[in-house]
Design a protein around this motif. Structure first.
Motif, mmCIF file in Angstrom:
data_model
loop_
_atom_site.group_PDB
_atom_site.id
_atom_site.type_symbol
_atom_site.label_atom_id
_atom_site.label_comp_id
_atom_site.label_asym_id
_atom_site.label_seq_id
_atom_site.Cartn_x
_atom_site.Cartn_y
_atom_site.Cartn_z
ATOM 1 N N LEU A 11 0.800 -1.226 0.000
ATOM 2 C CA LEU A 11 0.000 0.000 0.000
ATOM 3 C C LEU A 11 0.837 1.281 0.000
ATOM 4 C CD1 LEU A 11 -2.776 -1.061 2.528
ATOM 5 C CD2 LEU A 11 -2.870 -1.049 0.035
ATOM 6 N N SER A 12 2.152 1.126 0.033
ATOM 7 C CA SER A 12 3.020 2.294 0.165
ATOM 8 C C SER A 12 3.175 3.071 -1.141
ATOM 9 C CB SER A 12 4.392 1.832 0.650
ATOM 10 O OG SER A 12 5.375 2.795 0.342
ATOM 11 N N LEU A 13 2.988 4.380 -1.062
ATOM 12 C CA LEU A 13 3.147 5.201 -2.275
ATOM 13 C C LEU A 13 4.601 5.270 -2.729
ATOM 14 C CD1 LEU A 13 2.810 9.076 -1.928
ATOM 15 C CD2 LEU A 13 3.485 7.678 -0.032
ATOM 16 N N PHE A 14 5.536 4.971 -1.818
ATOM 17 C CA PHE A 14 6.950 4.992 -2.202
ATOM 18 C C PHE A 14 7.349 3.702 -2.910
ATOM 19 C CE2 PHE A 14 6.510 7.519 1.742
ATOM 20 C CZ PHE A 14 6.885 8.749 1.241
ATOM 21 N N CYS A 15 6.687 2.614 -2.547
ATOM 22 C CA CYS A 15 7.099 1.307 -3.068
ATOM 23 C C CYS A 15 6.628 1.063 -4.500
ATOM 24 C CB CYS A 15 6.604 0.204 -2.151
ATOM 25 S SG CYS A 15 7.392 0.282 -0.520
ATOM 26 N N ASP A 35 5.953 -6.730 6.626
ATOM 27 C CA ASP A 35 4.937 -6.374 7.614
ATOM 28 C C ASP A 35 5.525 -5.242 8.453
ATOM 29 O OD1 ASP A 35 3.170 -6.069 9.671
ATOM 30 O OD2 ASP A 35 3.215 -8.162 10.328
ATOM 31 N N LEU A 36 5.061 -4.032 8.213
ATOM 32 C CA LEU A 36 5.690 -2.869 8.858
ATOM 33 C C LEU A 36 5.417 -2.797 10.357
ATOM 34 C CD1 LEU A 36 5.229 -0.159 6.087
ATOM 35 C CD2 LEU A 36 7.330 -1.342 6.733
ATOM 36 N N ARG A 37 4.450 -3.585 10.829
ATOM 37 C CA ARG A 37 4.196 -3.612 12.270
ATOM 38 C C ARG A 37 5.090 -4.623 12.973
ATOM 39 N NH1 ARG A 37 -0.465 -5.930 12.534
ATOM 40 N NH2 ARG A 37 0.023 -6.643 10.451
ATOM 41 N N ASN A 38 5.755 -5.436 12.156
ATOM 42 C CA ASN A 38 6.642 -6.470 12.714
ATOM 43 C C ASN A 38 7.753 -6.665 11.675
ATOM 44 O OD1 ASN A 38 7.701 -8.714 14.017
ATOM 45 N ND2 ASN A 38 6.141 -10.128 13.220
ATOM 46 N N LYS A 39 8.718 -5.772 11.719
ATOM 47 C CA LYS A 39 9.703 -5.717 10.629
ATOM 48 C C LYS A 39 10.616 -6.936 10.623
ATOM 49 C CE LYS A 39 9.489 -0.730 10.457
ATOM 50 N NZ LYS A 39 10.113 0.533 10.825
ATOM 51 N N SER A 40 10.933 -7.391 9.430
ATOM 52 C CA SER A 40 11.739 -8.599 9.278
ATOM 53 C C SER A 40 13.211 -8.285 9.525
ATOM 54 C CB SER A 40 11.565 -9.152 7.868
ATOM 55 O OG SER A 40 12.133 -8.249 6.943
ATOM 56 N N LYS A 51 15.096 1.872 8.410
ATOM 57 C CA LYS A 51 14.184 0.734 8.679
ATOM 58 C C LYS A 51 12.860 0.902 7.929
ATOM 59 C CE LYS A 51 16.124 0.283 13.359
ATOM 60 N NZ LYS A 51 16.980 1.503 13.385
ATOM 61 N N LYS A 52 12.971 1.396 6.691
ATOM 62 C CA LYS A 52 11.756 1.656 5.916
ATOM 63 C C LYS A 52 11.803 0.932 4.586
ATOM 64 C CE LYS A 52 10.515 6.130 7.793
ATOM 65 N NZ LYS A 52 10.072 7.472 7.495
ATOM 66 N N VAL A 53 10.634 0.731 4.022
ATOM 67 C CA VAL A 53 10.523 0.240 2.652
ATOM 68 C C VAL A 53 10.285 1.452 1.752
ATOM 69 C CG1 VAL A 53 9.712 -2.041 3.268
ATOM 70 C CG2 VAL A 53 8.039 -0.209 2.987
ATOM 71 N N PRO A 54 10.643 1.380 0.492
ATOM 72 C CA PRO A 54 11.201 0.239 -0.229
ATOM 73 C C PRO A 54 12.724 0.101 -0.067
ATOM 74 C CG PRO A 54 10.977 2.094 -1.729
ATOM 75 C CD PRO A 54 10.418 2.540 -0.401
ATOM 76 N N VAL A 55 13.173 -1.159 -0.226
ATOM 77 C CA VAL A 55 14.598 -1.429 -0.412
ATOM 78 C C VAL A 55 14.723 -2.277 -1.674
ATOM 79 C CG1 VAL A 55 16.670 -2.529 0.535
ATOM 80 C CG2 VAL A 55 15.056 -1.404 2.079
ATOM 81 N N ALA A 64 18.507 1.901 -0.658
ATOM 82 C CA ALA A 64 17.313 2.367 0.050
ATOM 83 C C ALA A 64 16.973 3.793 -0.364
ATOM 84 C CB ALA A 64 17.542 2.305 1.563
ATOM 85 N N GLU A 65 15.774 4.218 -0.011
ATOM 86 C CA GLU A 65 15.198 5.534 -0.339
ATOM 87 C C GLU A 65 14.714 5.528 -1.795
ATOM 88 O OE1 GLU A 65 14.572 8.525 1.506
ATOM 89 O OE2 GLU A 65 14.744 6.987 3.027
ATOM 90 N N SER A 66 13.413 5.675 -1.955
ATOM 91 C CA SER A 66 12.813 5.460 -3.280
ATOM 92 C C SER A 66 13.413 6.326 -4.389
ATOM 93 C CB SER A 66 11.301 5.644 -3.206
ATOM 94 O OG SER A 66 10.967 6.963 -2.838
ATOM 95 N N LEU A 67 13.734 7.599 -4.098
ATOM 96 C CA LEU A 67 14.280 8.446 -5.175
ATOM 97 C C LEU A 67 15.680 7.994 -5.566
ATOM 98 C CD1 LEU A 67 13.069 12.017 -4.087
ATOM 99 C CD2 LEU A 67 11.935 10.364 -5.574
ATOM 100 N N GLN A 220 3.122 6.629 10.054
ATOM 101 C CA GLN A 220 2.878 6.726 8.623
ATOM 102 C C GLN A 220 2.806 5.310 8.032
ATOM 103 O OE1 GLN A 220 5.410 9.407 6.684
ATOM 104 N NE2 GLN A 220 4.508 9.085 4.677
ATOM 105 N N VAL A 221 1.851 5.112 7.133
ATOM 106 C CA VAL A 221 1.739 3.779 6.509
ATOM 107 C C VAL A 221 2.201 3.855 5.064
ATOM 108 C CG1 VAL A 221 -0.041 2.856 7.960
ATOM 109 C CG2 VAL A 221 -0.696 4.240 6.021
HETATM 110 N N1 LIG Z 1 11.836 8.660 2.053
HETATM 111 C C1 LIG Z 1 11.496 7.262 2.006
HETATM 112 C C2 LIG Z 1 10.133 7.043 2.631
HETATM 113 C C3 LIG Z 1 9.796 5.593 2.808
HETATM 114 C C4 LIG Z 1 8.694 5.374 3.840
HETATM 115 O O1 LIG Z 1 8.220 6.287 4.508
HETATM 116 N N2 LIG Z 1 8.273 4.117 3.954
HETATM 117 C C5 LIG Z 1 7.263 3.765 4.924
HETATM 118 C C6 LIG Z 1 6.141 3.007 4.256
HETATM 119 S S1 LIG Z 1 5.199 4.080 3.216
HETATM 120 C C7 LIG Z 1 7.854 2.829 5.976
HETATM 121 O O2 LIG Z 1 8.611 1.943 5.662
HETATM 122 N N3 LIG Z 1 7.490 3.044 7.231
HETATM 123 C C8 LIG Z 1 7.909 2.213 8.291
HETATM 124 C C9 LIG Z 1 8.275 3.010 9.504
HETATM 125 O O3 LIG Z 1 8.291 4.232 9.433
HETATM 126 O O4 LIG Z 1 8.536 2.396 10.539
HETATM 127 C C10 LIG Z 1 11.522 6.783 0.574
HETATM 128 O O5 LIG Z 1 11.353 7.613 -0.333
HETATM 129 O O6 LIG Z 1 11.778 5.600 0.353
#
Ligand SMILES: N[C@@H](CCC(=O)N[C@@H](CS)C(=O)NCC(=O)O)C(=O)O
Ligand SMILES: *[C@@H]1O[C@H](CO)[C@@H](O)[C@H](O)[C@H]1NC(C)=O
Length: 221
Positions: A11-15, A35-40, A51-55, A64-67, A220-221
């Protein structure tokens, strides 16, 4: 295991940006839903800083970091370029990409989460950024010129995400009259097959929040 993996959240707009770029390039990849509520442990290992997606994982190496990932993809697989070759034009695309993330996304999220007494100000500020983006789009079919480009993928699911943010925060940010170019651009963009088959919808984001009891002042989701 193949050469390319994407660790994402559906559901992530970045992914979705990353998957669209790989599809445009015709690159096979393995998708790993996080699973962002239980990160792998694999996410924590590959993106220990945020600790965020996408990777994106290419031959075992994480990006890492979508851009940053989008640029990596464009430089690694040259077919169907998404960035212009000219350094100045490229800098313009980078500028607006950061504007989308740092002002439009962050601004809308802030408006959604704002305390009652700050809400009006936060909404105004988000709308100001969205208005600037709308002017920039200015009835272009694609932001990449003749065809789909980097900035199209970055703006990407923003319209759906804004619809979700409005519902989550109980606020009104956009309507077609206020931002006609963004609206018209989205109508066109959402019809592209590779986009259509992988775009997060507002209702799915809303359901996700309902299922897990997420509120705007939380994560943030
Ligand atoms: N600046 C990052 C933003 C990525 C981001 O915010 N990902 C969210 C999902 S939409 C995430 O992984 N959140 C998990 C957290 O914050 O713990 C990018 O462009 O990749
Ligand atoms: C969290 O993830 C681990 C493995 O990644 C799993 O074994 C565990 O059951 C999960 N916990 C919850 C609460 O979902």
């Amino acid at each position: 295991m193949g050469e390319v993996q994407v660790i994402g959240a559906s559901l992530s707009l970045f992914c979705c940006r990353i998957e669209w770029a790989l599809k445009l390039k015709g690159i096979e990849y393995e998708y790993i839903e996080e699973d962002l509520r239980n990160k792998s442990s694999i996410l924590l290992q590959y993106n220990p800083v945020h600790k965020k997606v996408p990777v994106l994982v290419h031959k075992g190496k994480p990006v890492a970091e979508s851009l940053v990932i989008l640029e990596y993809i464009d430089e690694t697989w040259k077919q169907n370029p998404i960035l212009p070759a000219d350094p100045y034009e490229k800098s313009v695309v980078r500028f607006w990409s950061r504007f989308v993330d740092e002002k439009c996304v962050v601004g809308a999220w802030a408006a959604c989460c704002a305390q009652e007494h700050e809400k009006e100000e936060a909404i105004k500020s988000a709308q100001e950024s969205l208005g600037i983006l709308d002017k920039q789009i200015e009835s272009k079919k694609f932001l990449g010129g003749e065809k789909l480009g980097f900035l199209d993928l970055v703006v990407g699911s923003l319209p759906n995400w804004l619809e979700f943010i409005e519902e989550l925060g109980g606020i009104k940010l956009v309507d077609p009259e206020k931002f006609p170019s963004l609206h018209a651009w989205a109508q066109n963009f959402f019809e592209i097959p590779i986009i259509k088959e992988r775009i997060p919808m507002a209702k799915d984001l809303i359901n996700y929040c309902k299922t897990y009891g997420l509120e705007p002042n939380k994560k943030q989701v």
